[in-house]
Design an enzyme around this catalytic site. Structure first.
Site, PDB file in Angstrom:
ATOM      1  N   PRO A  87       0.819  -1.216   0.000  1.00 11.78           N
ATOM      2  CA  PRO A  87       0.000   0.000   0.000  1.00 11.78           C
ATOM      3  C   PRO A  87       0.856   1.272   0.000  1.00 11.78           C
ATOM      4  O   PRO A  87       0.360   2.343  -0.295  1.00 11.78           O
ATOM      5  CB  PRO A  87      -0.831  -0.100   1.293  1.00 11.78           C
ATOM      6  CG  PRO A  87      -0.470  -1.375   1.934  1.00 11.78           C
ATOM      7  CD  PRO A  87       0.637  -2.040   1.186  1.00 11.78           C
ATOM      8  N   GLU A 129       1.054  -7.231   7.460  1.00 14.22           N
ATOM      9  CA  GLU A 129       1.527  -6.242   8.433  1.00 14.22           C
ATOM     10  C   GLU A 129       2.647  -5.376   7.889  1.00 14.22           C
ATOM     11  O   GLU A 129       2.772  -4.222   8.251  1.00 14.22           O
ATOM     12  CB  GLU A 129       2.050  -6.949   9.688  1.00 14.22           C
ATOM     13  CG  GLU A 129       1.217  -8.146  10.111  1.00 14.22           C
ATOM     14  CD  GLU A 129       0.052  -7.747  10.977  1.00 14.22           C
ATOM     15  OE1 GLU A 129      -0.185  -6.535  11.090  1.00 14.22           O
ATOM     16  OE2 GLU A 129      -0.611  -8.641  11.538  1.00 14.22           O
ATOM     17  N   ARG A 139      -3.269  -8.275 -20.272  1.00 10.48           N
ATOM     18  CA  ARG A 139      -4.138  -7.865 -21.381  1.00 10.48           C
ATOM     19  C   ARG A 139      -3.476  -6.839 -22.286  1.00 10.48           C
ATOM     20  O   ARG A 139      -3.931  -6.607 -23.396  1.00 10.48           O
ATOM     21  CB  ARG A 139      -5.492  -7.372 -20.879  1.00 10.48           C
ATOM     22  CG  ARG A 139      -5.451  -6.120 -20.053  1.00 10.48           C
ATOM     23  CD  ARG A 139      -6.801  -5.816 -19.443  1.00 10.48           C
ATOM     24  NE  ARG A 139      -7.836  -5.555 -20.430  1.00 10.48           N
ATOM     25  CZ  ARG A 139      -7.925  -4.453 -21.165  1.00 10.48           C
ATOM     26  NH1 ARG A 139      -7.026  -3.504 -21.027  1.00 10.48           N
ATOM     27  NH2 ARG A 139      -8.898  -4.279 -22.037  1.00 10.48           N
ATOM     28  N   ASP A 186      -8.855   1.187 -24.946  1.00 13.30           N
ATOM     29  CA  ASP A 186      -9.143   1.302 -23.513  1.00 13.30           C
ATOM     30  C   ASP A 186      -9.286   2.764 -23.139  1.00 13.30           C
ATOM     31  O   ASP A 186      -8.521   3.603 -23.611  1.00 13.30           O
ATOM     32  CB  ASP A 186      -7.972   0.760 -22.683  1.00 13.30           C
ATOM     33  CG  ASP A 186      -7.957  -0.747 -22.634  1.00 13.30           C
ATOM     34  OD1 ASP A 186      -8.881  -1.362 -23.188  1.00 13.30           O
ATOM     35  OD2 ASP A 186      -7.022  -1.290 -22.036  1.00 13.30           O
TER      36      ASP A 186
HETATM   37 CL1  6GU Z   1      -0.330  -3.767  -3.280  1.00 11.38          CL
HETATM   38  N1  6GU Z   1      -1.128  -4.505  -0.866  1.00 11.38           N
HETATM   39  C1  6GU Z   1      -1.929  -4.393   0.191  1.00 11.38           C
HETATM   40  N2  6GU Z   1      -1.760  -5.216   1.231  1.00 11.38           N
HETATM   41  N3  6GU Z   1      -2.887  -3.492   0.290  1.00 11.38           N
HETATM   42  C2  6GU Z   1      -3.052  -2.692  -0.760  1.00 11.38           C
HETATM   43  C3  6GU Z   1      -2.264  -2.747  -1.891  1.00 11.38           C
HETATM   44  C4  6GU Z   1      -1.295  -3.679  -1.924  1.00 11.38           C
HETATM   45  N4  6GU Z   1      -2.676  -1.808  -2.772  1.00 11.38           N
HETATM   46  C5  6GU Z   1      -3.672  -1.197  -2.172  1.00 11.38           C
HETATM   47  N5  6GU Z   1      -3.903  -1.711  -0.956  1.00 11.38           N
END
Ligand code: 6GU
Length: 242
Positions: free
Chosen positions: A89, A116, A154, A169
């Site tokens: 994230p 985590e 894709r 797209d």
């Molecule tokens: Cl790549 N991993 C996790 N655990 N949560 C996320 C993410 C990735 N992308 C958005 N939220």
């Protein structure tokens, strides 16, 4: 393209890789997937892959050792270094442009991040690019890895047929898609737009272009701003655009 995926949950992938475009891409020989169980590279009799964070705090952190050993073994088996992606994230947002860049690689290695967190020396030492699929937290990197794989495969040459070409797209143009309609012409009192039923190709194209602009302006003004910045950079010949 060869895609290696390193994960604690290899079983999550089979249903997704085994259907639709991802399945067809494999049958056409355009892509091959290799799943690797990180647990196999764990430490001790319990095959541990994580430990408590230095400095304290909740949760467990993915350790360097198992991931480095796995990456080394995978790339030895695959016969060379891949472009390495670590799902996180905290990563760079997955966009059409990033997916297109990844689609141009011969080899990808996707390391699924842990719920985590992971030792910072994993992305540092492996030169792995951290990639996020949006501003929310998933319980693990597996679903994110599947999203990345779907978006990338894709776009690899020869995967989509001509009539479903990725050139069309919406995000290839940096705009949203226009509304679509099919039979019947009227449903529950709602009519399909007259322009689309007219049979006049120029009128249809004009209607779609107008709807595309309207939708993008209403829902994603940030996309129009980005296009504007790119246009300015092109016109002024600057190379330091967005
Ligand atoms: Cl790549 N991993 C996790 N655990 N949560 C996320 C993410 C990735 N992308 C958005 N939220």
């Amino acid at each position: 393209m060869r895609v290696d995926i390193l994960t604690l949950f290899p079983g999550m992938f089979a249903p997704v890789l085994g259907e639709s475009i991802l399945r067809i891409a494999q049958e056409k020989g355009r892509v091959e997937f290799h799943l690797h169980d990180l647990r196999a590279y764990g430490e001790g009799t319990r095959r541990n892959v994580d430990d408590r964070p230095y400095g304290g705090g909740p949760g467990m952190v993915l350790m360097c050792g198992p991931v480095f050993r796995a990456v080394e073994a995978i790339e030895r088996e695959a016969g060379g270094r891949a472009r390495r992606v670590l799902t996180s994230p905290q990563g760079r947002l997955l966009t059409h442009d990033l997916a297109l860049g990844l689609a141009g690689e011969g080899r990808l290695l996707i390391i699924c991040g842990h719920y985590e967190g992971y030792d910072e020396r994993i992305p540092l030492g492996l030169g792995a690019e951290e990639v996020s699929i949006g501003d929310y937290v998933l319980t693990g990197g597996e679903l994110a890895a599947m999203v990345i794989v779907d978006a990338v495969v894709r776009l690899t040459p020869g995967v989509l047929g001509d009539e479903e070409s990725s050139q069309r797209d919406c995000f290839a143009q940096g705009l949203l898609g226009y509304p679509q309609y099919t039979r019947p012409a009227e449903f529950a009192g709602m009519k399909a737009p007259e322009a689309l039923l007219s049979g006049d190709h120029a009128r249809v194209a004009e209607w779609r272009a107008a709807e595309t602009r309207l939708r993008t302006a209403q829902r994603r003004p940030d996309l129009l701003m980005r296009r504007a910045r790119i246009a300015v950079a092109d016109l002024t010949g600057r190379k330091d655009g967005p």
